[in-house]
Design an enzyme around this catalytic site. Structure first.
Site, PDB file in Angstrom:
ATOM      1  CG  ASP A  40      -0.653   3.165 -38.879  1.00 37.61           C
ATOM      2  OD1 ASP A  40       0.482   3.613 -39.412  1.00 37.61           O
ATOM      3  OD2 ASP A  40      -1.081   3.752 -39.355  1.00 37.61           O
ATOM      4  N   GLY A 128      -4.661  19.393 -33.611  1.00 35.82           N
ATOM      5  CA  GLY A 128      -3.581  19.139 -33.154  1.00 35.82           C
ATOM      6  C   GLY A 128      -3.391  18.389 -31.692  1.00 35.82           C
ATOM      7  CG  LEU A 131      -6.737  13.328 -29.049  1.00 32.06           C
ATOM      8  CD1 LEU A 131      -7.873  14.143 -28.076  1.00 32.06           C
ATOM      9  CD2 LEU A 131      -6.407  12.112 -28.367  1.00 32.06           C
ATOM     10  CB  SER A 132      -7.270  11.467 -35.357  1.00 30.54           C
ATOM     11  OG  SER A 132      -5.790  10.377 -35.208  1.00 30.54           O
ATOM     12  CB  SER A 133      -9.283  16.427 -34.878  1.00 33.75           C
ATOM     13  OG  SER A 133      -8.149  17.082 -35.421  1.00 33.75           O
ATOM     14  CG  ASP A 178      -4.945   8.650 -37.813  1.00 37.37           C
ATOM     15  OD1 ASP A 178      -4.080   7.784 -35.901  1.00 37.37           O
ATOM     16  OD2 ASP A 178      -3.553   9.440 -37.500  1.00 37.37           O
ATOM     17  CE1 TYR A 227       3.297   8.850 -38.830  1.00 36.95           C
ATOM     18  CE2 TYR A 227       3.197   9.371 -41.221  1.00 36.95           C
ATOM     19  CZ  TYR A 227       2.588   8.295 -40.056  1.00 36.95           C
ATOM     20  OH  TYR A 227       2.215   7.227 -39.825  1.00 36.95           O
TER      21      TYR A 227
END
Ligand code: GLA
Length: 391
Positions: A40, A128, A131-133, A178, A227
Site C-alpha cells: 500500500d 494485536g 485484523l486492524s482493530s 486497513d 514496520y
C-alpha cells in the site's frame, strides 16, 4: 444487523453513562489482507476484505468543551477538554485512535471554541491479531463524529484521516490499506485496491470458497520499529531505482521484477531483499485478478503461498508461529492457499479454504501448532462483509 449484541451493549452503556440516546452511531469492520503485502505505501495493489467483526462508536455532542470516551472492552474511560486532546503516551493509549481521528477531522487541532463530545465504543475485533482493530475504531469514530460535527469528507478522505491518526497518535507509519478496507468492504466479496489512484473495486468470490483466519499467539506490534524500517528500506530502494532506470520512478510500484533482477546489485543486500517483496506482490495481485476473473481459485491460492514465502525469505516479516501455520496448511488438500495477513511479525494468517472442510482444517492446524508451541491458535471462518456505515 451484524454484531447486534455488541451494538445493544454500547447503547445500554451510553444510556447508563449519559442518560440519553446517542445522536450518532457508526459501525466499522476490521479487515483481512488476502494478497499484496506491504504494497500500500509503495503505491501498489492489494486484495483484502472487510470482516464480520468490527467496532461501534456511539456519540453525542457535549454541552461544553469536554471530551469523554468510554471503551466498553477495556472498561476504562478517557476524559479531558478540547485543549487537552493530544497523543497519550501512557495509560489509556487506546484513546489515541479516536482522539487522533477526531483531531484530524479538524486538521490536527480541534478549535477550543467548539463543543466536545461524549462517546462509548465497543467491538469484537481481537487486538494485536493483525485484523486492524485500530482502523475499525478509527473509521467508526470518523463516521460518527462527521455526523455530529457536520463535516463532509468522502470515504477515502476519512480513511486518510484515520491513517494520520495512526501516524501521529499511534506512531505507526502505515499505508492506507486497513482504513480503506474498512470503508470499502463488500458483502461476500474482496476489495481490490490500487493505492496509486486510490480506486477500490469489488470482486466477488463465489460460494465455494471461504477464508479462515488463524490467529497465532505471537503478538504483533507494528509500532516497535520493524514496520517503519521495512517502509524505509522500500523508500530507499525506490530512490535508487529512480536513479538507475531511464523512466520515472517515485515508488516501488514503478519497478518490475525484471528491473529488480538486473539492477539489484547496486543496492545494499538487505535493501534489495526488502524491495523485491512488494514488487513481487504487485505482480501476484495483478495475476490473481486474472485468475479470479476465470474462477481459478486454486491457482489464486498458490499465489497466496508464494506471497508467504516472499515474506518469509525476503521481507522477513514472518515468524516461527506464522510459518508453522502456513506449513501445516500446505499439507491439507482443502486449503488452497495461506499467508500471513497484515504487517506481520506475529498476528494472523489468512487461509483460502473449502468451507465444508472447516472443522477438519482447524483441528489439523491446531494439532500441529500445539505440538510445536504448546498452545492452540484460534481458527475462525470469516465472512467478507460490508464496509463501515452510519446506523
Ligand atoms: C499493516 C499496515 C497496512 C499495510 C499492512 C501490510 O496492516 O497498517 O497499511 O502496510 O500492514 O500490507
Amino acid at each position: 444487523m451484524v454484531n447486534q449484541e455488541i451494538y445493544d451493549k454500547v447503547i445500554l452503556k451510553f444510556n447508563e453513562l449519559y442518560a440519553s440516546k446517542p445522536e450518532a452511531v457508526a459501525y466499522a469492520p476490521g479487515r483481512i489482507e488476502v494478497l499484496g503485502n506491504h504494497t500500500d505505501y509503495n503505491e501498489g495493489y492489494v486484495f483484502s476484505a472487510a470482516i464480520d467483526k468490527g467496532t461501534f462508536f456511539a456519540a453525542s455532542l457535549a454541552e461544553d468543551d469536554k471530551v469523554e470516551i468510554f471503551a466498553l472492552d477495556m472498561n476504562e474511560s478517557w476524559s479531558g477538554t478540547l485543549a487537552e486532546v493530544s497523543k497519550i503516551e501512557e495509560g489509556a493509549t487506546w484513546a489515541n485512535y479516536p482522539l487522533g481521528t477526531f483531531a484530524w477531522l479538524f486538521n490536527g487541532k480541534p478549535a477550543t471554541a467548539m463543543k466536545g463530545f461524549k462517546a462509548v465504543l465497543g467491538g469484537n475485533v481481537p487486538l494485536g491479531a493483525g485484523l486492524s482493530s485500530s482502523a475499525s475504531l478509527e473509521m467508526a469514530t470518523a463516521l460518527a463524529l462527521q455526523k455530529l460535527y457536520g463535516t463532509s469528507y468522502g470515504r477515502t478522505e476519512l480513511a486518510k484521516i484515520g491513517q494520520k491518526a495512526e501516524h501521529t497518535y499511534a506512531g505507526c507509519p502505515c499505508g492506507l490499506l486497513d482504513q480503506a478496507s474498512s470503508m470499502y468492504g463488500v458483502e461476500g466479496g474482496l476489495v481490490k485496491s490500487d493505492f496509486r489512484t486510490n480506486e477500490f473495486e469489488s470482486v466477488t468470490l463465489g460460494p465455494l470458497v471461504a477464508f479462515m483466519m488463524v490467529k497465532s499467539n505471537a503478538k504483533h506490534a507494528l509500532v516497535d520499529g520493524a514496520y517503519a524500517s521495512r517502509r524505509q528500506a522500500c523508500e530507499d530502494a525506490a530512490k535508487y531505482f529512480a536513479g538507475v532506470l531511464r523512466k520515472p520512478v517515485t515508488h516501488l510500484r514503478d519497478v518490475t521484477m525484471a528491473e529488480w533482477v538486473l539492477y539489484r546489485g547496486g543496492l545494499p543486500e538487505t535493501t534489495a531483499k526488502r524491495a523485491v517483496h512488494p514488487i513481487g506482490e504487485d505482480e501476484r495481485v495483478l495475476q490473481g485478478a486474472e485468475l479470479l476473473a476465470k474462477g481459478d481459485v486454486k491457482s489464486f491460492g498458490a499465489l497466496m503461498y508464494d506471497s508467504h514465502e516472499s515474506s518469509r525469505n525476503w521481507f522477513e516479516n514472518s515468524c516461527e508461529e506464522l510459518d508453522a501455520i502456513v506449513d501445516a496448511a500446505k499439507a491439507i488438500p482443502e486449503v488452497y492457499g495461506a499467508r500471513l495477513s497484515g504487517g506481520g511479525f506475529g498476528g494472523s494468517c489468512c487461509l483460502l479454504v473449502d468451507p465444508t472442510a472447516a472443522d477438519k482444517i482447524s483441528t489439523q492446524i491446531k494439532k500441529e501448532y500445539k505440538a510445536k508451541f504448546g498452545d492452540e491458535p484460534e481458527c475462525s471462518l470469516i465472512r467478507p462483509s460490508a464496509g463501515a456505515s452510519l446506523l
